[in-house]
Scaffold this active site. Structure first.
Site, PDB file in Angstrom:
ATOM      1  N   SER A  70       0.808  -1.224   0.000  1.00  0.00           N
ATOM      2  CA  SER A  70       0.000   0.000   0.000  1.00  0.00           C
ATOM      3  C   SER A  70       0.842   1.275   0.000  1.00  0.00           C
ATOM      4  O   SER A  70       0.341   2.348  -0.317  1.00  0.00           O
ATOM      5  CB  SER A  70      -0.941   0.010   1.211  1.00  0.00           C
ATOM      6  OG  SER A  70      -0.209   0.152   2.412  1.00  0.00           O
ATOM      7  N   LYS A 133       1.005   4.161   6.933  1.00  0.00           N
ATOM      8  CA  LYS A 133       0.513   5.094   5.913  1.00  0.00           C
ATOM      9  C   LYS A 133       1.191   6.451   6.102  1.00  0.00           C
ATOM     10  O   LYS A 133       1.889   6.696   7.077  1.00  0.00           O
ATOM     11  CB  LYS A 133      -1.006   5.282   6.033  1.00  0.00           C
ATOM     12  CG  LYS A 133      -1.837   4.012   6.046  1.00  0.00           C
ATOM     13  CD  LYS A 133      -1.941   3.351   4.694  1.00  0.00           C
ATOM     14  CE  LYS A 133      -2.811   2.090   4.777  1.00  0.00           C
ATOM     15  NZ  LYS A 133      -2.758   1.323   3.515  1.00  0.00           N
TER      16      LYS A 133
END
Length: 291
Positions: A70, A133
């Protein structure tokens, strides 16, 4: 005279034998005592080393393995990352081994995170796992994506196309250099169109997100393949932060350890695992910009 001499000799021999036995017993006792002392000292040293290692892991720095793509290509699958635990202070979720015990609420020694930080945290909808993230939206911010461009408080961030990235699997990504309002610059990636068809284009245009107080908005650098605040993740409470990712200390294309494959298969897997080491990623700073 003879009897007296014999008796004297016998007594001397007996005394010598008794002395030798006593000396042996003393030495044996002393040796056992020294061995016991040595063993006790070794155990104390071992326990001290373990305690110091645990305190370093809990309070200062911890290693994390990234299992997904991701954050590709900033972070790849199987990158091993060091994250600093003290960067944002401490909470129940950042203190390893104690996250199941609610010692206190909120954070102690809290420090304010900044836009662009890469953060390891516990997602609210999946508290038994960890996500990594990039922080985009702060409390009170309005965040929206329009045509893949981030708008923060209705201001468009700088986004410049910077070529093509080809993954290890041969997949092509469009590469963009993005600059946040605080000046932090990084690369984001979007799947290149195939036969003119764009992938997951719906995530490039979103509704406006209003970040609540005490919570944060995150995006993955791999925009089309990230479950982030646009989708299921939602906003992340400050309390859920674990560490600030700093640098990659080791990286491989494949994993070696698998408890289900047995010892022989692990041995057979050792060579291809060693050959898959990404030497060019070792000790890479996650905040350096390399074209």
């Amino acid at each position: 005279m003879t009897m007296k001499k014999l008796t004297s000799t016998t007594t001397t021999l007996w005394d010598n034998k008794l002395f030798i036995n006593n000396l042996k017993n003393f030495m044996q006792t002393n040796t056992e005592s020294n061995n016991n002392k040595t063993t006790a000292q070794e155990w104390k040293s071992f326990i001290l080393v373990v305690v110091i290692a645990l305190m370093i892991r809990i309070l200062i720095i911890e290693s994390f393995v990234v299992p997904t793509g991701s954050m590709k290509a900033t972070i790849l699958e199987n990158d091993r990352i060091f994250g600093t635990k003290y960067s944002y202070g401490y909470s129940n979720y950042s203190l390893s081994f104690f996250d199941f015990i609610h010692l206190f609420k909120g954070r102690i020694f809290a420090r304010t995170p900044e836009r662009g930080d890469i953060i390891i945290f516990r997602p609210p909808h999946e508290m038994n796992t960890r996500y990594i993230k990039r922080l985009i939206g702060l409390p009170g911010d309005k965040v929206q994506l329009i045509d893949d461009v981030i708008y923060i408080n209705d201001e468009k961030i700088e986004r410049v196309e910077s070529g093509i990235y080809v993954s290890e699997e041969g997949r092509k990504y469009l590469k963009f250099k993005e600059t946040l309002p605080n000046g932090k610059t990084y690369f984001s990636y979007k799947l290149a169109p195939v036969l003119g068809i764009m992938f997951n284009d719906k995530y490039g245009n979103t509704d406006a997100f209003y970040v609540p107080e005490g919570e944060y908005f995150f995006l993955g650098d791999n925009r089309d393949q990230s479950n982030d605040s646009r989708i299921d993740l939602g906003f992340v409470p400050f309390e859920n932060f674990i560490a600030k990712a700093q640098f990659i200390w080791f990286s491989t294309k494949i994993t070696w350890w698998d408890s289900d494959i047995g010892v022989i298969n692990l041995i057979l897997k050792l060579k291809p695992w060693a050959e898959s080491i990404r030497f060019n990623r070792i000790f890479r700073n996650l905040y350096s910009i390399e074209d």
